[in-house]
Motif scaffolding. Structure first.
Motif, PDB file in Angstrom:
ATOM      1  N   GLN A  87       0.841  -1.209   0.000  1.00 60.43           N
ATOM      2  CA  GLN A  87       0.000   0.000   0.000  1.00 60.43           C
ATOM      3  C   GLN A  87       0.877   1.260   0.000  1.00 60.43           C
ATOM      4  N   ARG A  90       3.905   1.510  -1.178  1.00 60.33           N
ATOM      5  CA  ARG A  90       4.570   1.635  -2.479  1.00 60.33           C
ATOM      6  C   ARG A  90       3.624   2.244  -3.511  1.00 60.33           C
ATOM      7  N   ASP A  91       2.369   1.815  -3.464  1.00 53.62           N
ATOM      8  CA  ASP A  91       1.393   2.390  -4.394  1.00 53.62           C
ATOM      9  C   ASP A  91       1.270   3.893  -4.185  1.00 53.62           C
ATOM     10  N   LEU A  92       1.140   4.290  -2.911  1.00 49.45           N
ATOM     11  CA  LEU A  92       1.003   5.720  -2.600  1.00 49.45           C
ATOM     12  C   LEU A  92       2.246   6.492  -3.045  1.00 49.45           C
ATOM     13  N   ALA A 119       4.440   5.638  -5.251  1.00 52.02           N
ATOM     14  CA  ALA A 119       4.593   5.614  -6.710  1.00 52.02           C
ATOM     15  C   ALA A 119       3.848   6.783  -7.337  1.00 52.02           C
ATOM     16  N   ASP A 120       2.629   7.039  -6.846  1.00 49.16           N
ATOM     17  CA  ASP A 120       1.857   8.191  -7.311  1.00 49.16           C
ATOM     18  C   ASP A 120       2.625   9.493  -7.091  1.00 49.16           C
ATOM     19  N   ARG A 121       3.125   9.644  -5.863  1.00 50.87           N
ATOM     20  CA  ARG A 121       3.770  10.905  -5.490  1.00 50.87           C
ATOM     21  C   ARG A 121       5.088  11.099  -6.230  1.00 50.87           C
ATOM     22  N   GLU A 144       6.027   9.577  -9.067  1.00 44.27           N
ATOM     23  CA  GLU A 144       5.905   9.296 -10.505  1.00 44.27           C
ATOM     24  C   GLU A 144       6.848   8.170 -10.908  1.00 44.27           C
ATOM     25  N   PRO A 166       5.293   1.211  -8.809  1.00 50.16           N
ATOM     26  CA  PRO A 166       5.333   0.684  -7.430  1.00 50.16           C
ATOM     27  C   PRO A 166       6.487  -0.297  -7.220  1.00 50.16           C
ATOM     28  N   LEU A 187       3.266   9.900   3.892  1.00 52.11           N
ATOM     29  CA  LEU A 187       2.366   8.967   3.194  1.00 52.11           C
ATOM     30  C   LEU A 187       1.223   8.530   4.120  1.00 52.11           C
TER      31      LEU A 187
END
Lengths: 758, 298
Positions: free
Chosen positions: A532, A534-536, A538-540, A542, A545, A570
């Motif tokens: 979870q 890593r997903d967050l 990854a968004d921030r 760019e 993940p 995060l």
């Protein structure tokens, strides 16, 4: 050490325990709380001819008096259900409960207990293991054949559980031996003796009961309450405040249902706190007395070819959790040795003693003591050094063990070398000193377990686990595992635990299993949260993940440490949307199959995550008095990967001290009436800090692929197994022969050296 | 039910006369009550704040040891360690650091346990007990004082205020050793004290041996002086051992059989005589002998 870069961190429960701000079950006090006291049988075997509680019930200040007539008529215990909450018709040991009282204060409760009228008709006492197994012996349980035993359990008159392990043709193999040696060893029973006597507090709200109790197994305690009071698990909540030690003595279900039933009848909260004497007499968890006969055949070159064994284990009056003891004792009398043929039979024998149950490494210290003393006798018979004899006969990678299990990479040989090398084994010693050596093994116990992991909005972590802390530190080690997965520090995590209504199931502080099983659950749960994060991130950042790494409290892009966002940040983002919550359970390791024939199989002939150890113990003997002092212990353990070295060393040191006590001073003495005579700490002699030897510990770290996280096996029980055996072998060198009774008290050592039998 | 805190001996004696029982460290009284041995007395007088009951003083008649001296004080007191070393040996073995700090010599003596550690040392050092009451004082030998297990000949109104030891003389030494199964929180299985004076030629000039936990009270070994005088210390030990084993009247209980006790009391007597003689000869053997010389679990 595989995972922790900082070997020391502060236990979450440490400051509370050290400063006294921590709360134990006996510290719980509720509004309107009553005091519970029990009426014990006080006799070892008798039929109840009269039981009259009317005077007690009529006393001012008495709110409830319960007997068997007042609770559901349930016969309980796992595998061999053979007891009730209160005696019905017959009492079978001195500490059996006949009645329970709840009253306004301790004096009133005691007065009411004393006012209960019980009359008995004596029944014959059964307290000799061999006599109990003989034809025509009086029975401890007349209706034993009606008990609803489970699985492959085999029963006989006065034998609650029988197991045998048989491989090959033992008679033929024995006939091929050049030497055959037979030995008998007899061990007294002893106690787990946690310093905190148990306490239980129960309070009802409507149809639900909350029970605060000093148990090692909150879910097991809950199951016992549900079974005996016939309640659904959803109505029973068990909470354990800090636990003041257990050592196995607080495994299983004990008095939670009695106190809950009192609280229900009294319509008030009720609290039970045991005295030391009650703690030593009433629970069905004592270490079992044992008789071990071993015969081994060896070739002139020192090759072990065959072993037969006969074991009688004192079950006491009820079976508690002891149905597996015969098979485990048989495994320990076989020992970690290779041989063509083996046949070992073991019986769990009913007597009118306090019931036995799992105390730290049940059956193993006594059986190992017998086997390893016997092994030194075998070495002497063929004229070999005892260490060389072991090197020639132990199991190793690819070698088949006594029950037919074939081992992967194991550290037994390295343990033997390391412990002996670290000791004074090869030194010239004064003529009153010697080093004795013993090897041992012990299984790991795979089982189901669960945990939740969450990270709150401020970035702090929480582990919600079914695991129970018993002073061992294993629950604390869970923080290291979660921290490792999430790139955080152990101190970043709080624990919510020891509450059956908060966390998923865990077996509890039993069978050295917390790290093995709950560790797996925590790692799995933490990995969900890591995904979870890593997903967050990854968004921030760019990035993909899969390219995000979690380290030092940050999520960063792999290869670009500066492209990072803190986990705290995060967590704040997640708190506004999809929260950081993970769950874990996972698949337990598998039990390997074995080729031996096992009658009365309890599933313990093939071991997952087998642990190995060697202790080399330097002893000094006062020849004129027989007093033995342990000067130095060199211990080497293969418990797989060591996750938390500080806690692991503590386990080994504590296990050794418990072993020194069992070896030298701790043993229950019985009267002719089958009652215990030394039920206080004045006459039941624990070892003290002043008696502690120097202890050197080495871990042989071989990650086990079929075990716990990072290849960790169990550790809590193994250090307790070979100490008494190694002490015995040191003493035997000095005395010139084995002391064949445990504990090897000064008087027994002196008598052996004088050629007297006791 | 009453609890009186006395600050002078006279106050304490008045309370005793009215039926109160004395409490100093409470290590026997409170533990005994908790174990159901004897209920706590209804009326207690605390004597632990009475200055007159403390201290070790040299006087013309020898040494006066206040009844309130704790075991921790005795094991380090220079006069006791220097000249009456067996008492220090014994005090250093009592219980744990906490019991040694609150437990007192007077309590140990008046509790009258046959297993008391200070009893045998006091006996071989010829201590006398000073008892006081509202009607006066008297001094009795310890032989006269101890009547049986847990019993003394003191009247209920009498308080042990001090023990008096005769002056130490040249070339004398004493020691107490005991059989123990562990190194703390232990009670003597058997114990022996010896006081030895050496002649100029190194032979025994005088000797006394007393035994703990082998009879209803502390047992003085009869005839030991006659049998040992003139012998070398090395020859004296085995003779003392034989006499001790012969005269002991031990019981069997949870700690040991009578047979084992009878054997071990001889071993302890021999070791006590050896250590006392070595001290008399000027050798410094640190207190307690049990730890210094590897006796029992040392």
């Amino acid at each position: 050490m595989a995972i922790a870069e900082v070997p020391r961190f502060v236990r979450a429960d440490g400051p509370d325990k050290v400063t006294g701000s921590g709360r134990y079950a006996a510290d719980i006090n509720l509004t309107g709380q009553l005091v519970a006291k029990f009426r014990y049988a006080g006799v070892s075997h008798a039929r109840i001819t009269k039981l009259d509680t009317s005077a007690a019930s009529a006393m001012p200040g008495v709110f409830a008096v319960l007997t068997a007539a007042d609770v559901p008529d349930v016969i309980y215990s796992p595998v061999v259900p053979d007891r009730r909450l209160f005696a019905k018709d017959v009492v079978r040991f001195e500490g059996e409960l006949v009645a329970a009282v709840a009253a306004v204060d301790a004096a009133t409760a005691q007065a009411a207990v004393d006012a209960i009228v019980v009359e008995y008709e004596d029944l014959p006492i059964v307290d000799d293991l061999e006599a109990a197994m003989a034809d025509g012996s009086p029975l401890v349980h007349q209706d034993w054949e009606s008990y609803a035993v489970t699985g492959d359990t085999v029963q006989r008159p006065n034998v609650a559980s029988f197991s045998s392990i048989e491989k090959g043709d033992v008679d033929a193999a024995m006939a091929s031996a050049d030497h055959v040696v037979t030995s008998r060893y007899v061990a007294d029973g002893c106690h787990a003796l946690p310093i905190e006597p148990r306490a239980v507090v129960a309070q009802w709200e409507g149809e639900k009961v909350t029970i605060w109790t000093s148990t090692q197994v909150p879910f097991g305690a809950r199951a016992g309450v549900c079974e005996t009071l016939q309640m659904p698990a959803s109505k029973v909540r068990v909470i354990v405040p800090h636990l003041g030690g257990g050592f196995g003595g607080k495994c299983g279900f004990h008095f939670e249902a009695h106190v809950a039933a009192l609280a229900k009848a009294a319509r008030r909260a009720v609290k039970l706190v045991f005295s030391r004497q009650e703690e030593m007499v009433a629970p069905d968890r004592r270490r079992e007395g044992m008789i071990v006969d071993i015969t081994s055949g060896v070739k002139a070159d020192g090759t072990l070819v065959a072993r037969s064994g006969w074991i009688a284990i004192d079950n006491g009056a009820y079976t508690a959790d002891a149905a597996f003891f015969p098979q485990l004792a048989a495994m320990h009398v076989a020992g970690p040795y290779a041989m063509e043929a083996v046949k070992i039979e073991a019986s769990l024998v009913y007597t009118n003693h306090q019931p036995s149950g799992s105390v730290r490494a049940p059956t193993a210290p006594q059986a190992c003591w017998a086997l390893e003393s016997h092994t030194d006798e075998l070495a002497a018979m063929v004229g070999m050094d005892p260490v060389e004899f072991r090197r020639a006969n132990i199991v190793d990678e690819g070698v088949e063990g006594a029950a037919g299990q074939i081992y992967g990479e194991i550290g037994l040989r390295r343990c033997l070398d390391a412990a002996v090398d670290a000791s004074a084994y090869s030194d010239d010693l004064p003529d009153d000193e010697a080093v004795g050596v013993a090897i041992s093994w012990w299984p790991s116990f795979p089982g189901p377990s669960g945990a939740y992991i969450k990270i709150d909005s401020d970035g702090s972590g929480m582990i919600i686990t079914g695991a129970q802390e018993c002073g061992t530190g294993s629950v604390m080690t869970l923080r290291m595992l979660a921290a490792k997965e999430l790139g955080m520090e152990p101190e970043d995590f709080q624990l919510v635990y020891q509450d059956t209504s908060a966390a998923p199931y865990d077996t509890g502080a039993t069978g050295s299993q917390t790290l093995l099983n709950n560790g797996r659950a925590v790692v799995e749960g933490a990995r969900e949260v890591a995904a979870q994060l890593r997903d967050l991130a990854a968004d921030r950042l760019e990035a993909a993940p899969d390219d995000i790494e979690l380290a030092s409290g940050k999520a960063h892009v792999s290869g670009s440490p500066d492209k990072a966002v803190s986990i705290v940040e995060l967590a704040g983002v997640a708190a506004e949307g999809e929260m950081l919550i993970g769950k874990g359970s996972g698949t337990p390791p598998e039990y390997p199959s074995v080729s031996a024939m096992c009658v009365g199989d309890q599933g313990l002939a093939g071991w997952a995550g087998p642990q190995f150890a060697c202790h080399a113990v330097h002893v000094r003997l006062d020849r004129e008095t027989g007093v033995v002092r342990v000067l130095d212990v060199s211990a080497a353990h293969d418990s797989g990967t060591i996750i938390n070295p500080v806690a692991a060393h503590g386990q080994v040191e504590g296990g050794i001290m418990m072993g020194v006590g069992q070896a030298l001073t701790e043993g229950t003495q019985y009267g002719d009436d089958a009652k215990q005579r030394n039920t206080g700490l004045l006459e039941y002699k624990l070892q003290t800090a002043a008696d502690a030897p120097t202890i050197h510990t080495e871990f042989i770290e071989i990650p086990d692929p079929n075990a716990g996280p990072y290849g960790a096996k169990g550790l809590a029980e193994a250090p307790n197994v070979p100490t008494a055996a190694a002490i015995a072998n040191g003493v035997a060198k000095l005395v010139g022969m084995s002391v064949r009774q445990l504990p090897m008290t000064a008087e027994r050592v002196w008598m052996t050296s004088e050629g007297m039998s006791s | 039910m009453s609890f009186t805190i006395a600050t002078t001996v006279d106050e304490a004696l008045v309370a005793l006369d009215a039926g109160a029982r004395p409490i100093a460290g409470g290590t026997d009284l409170v533990v005994g009550a908790r174990h159901g041995k004897a209920a706590l007395p209804a009326d207690l007088v605390a004597i632990d704040r009475i200055d007159e009951l403390g201290g070790v003083e040299l006087d013309s008649a020898g040494v006066r040891v206040g009844a309130l001296m704790s075991h921790a004080e005795l094991m380090t007191d220079p006069v006791i360690v220097g000249s009456y070393t067996a008492i220090a040996d014994a005090s250093a073995l009592v219980g744990s650091p906490s019991t040694r700090h609150v437990g007192t010599l007077g309590g140990n003596v008046m509790n009258g346990s046959p297993a008391m550690d200070t009893g045998a040392p006091l006996t071989v050092l010829r201590a006398a007990a000073e008892l006081r009451s509202v009607t006066g004082s008297r001094t009795v030998s310890l032989d006269e004082l101890w009547a049986g297990p847990g019993r003394t000949t003191a009247n209920p109104g009498e308080l042990l205020v001090a023990l008096h030891l005769p002056p130490a003389w040249d070339r004398c030494g004493s020691a107490y050793v005991r059989l123990e199964y562990r190194r703390a929180m232990e009670i003597a299985v058997v114990g022996a004290a010896a006081a030895v004076t050496l002649a100029a030629d190194g032979t025994v000039a005088s000797v006394a041996v007393a035994l703990a936990a082998v009879a209803p009270t502390i047992l003085s070994v009869d005839g030991v002086n006659e049998a040992l005088v003139g012998r070398t210390a090395a020859a004296a030990g085995p003779v003392a051992a034989a006499l001790a084993s012969e005269q002991a009247a031990p019981i069997s209980d949870l700690r040991a059989s009578d047979r084992y006790r009878r054997h071990c009391i001889g071993v302890m007597a021999k070791r006590a005589v050896d250590a006392a003689a070595r001290r008399a000869d000027g050798e410094s053997i640190a207190v307690p002998v049990n730890r210094s010389l590897g006796i029992g679990a040392a």
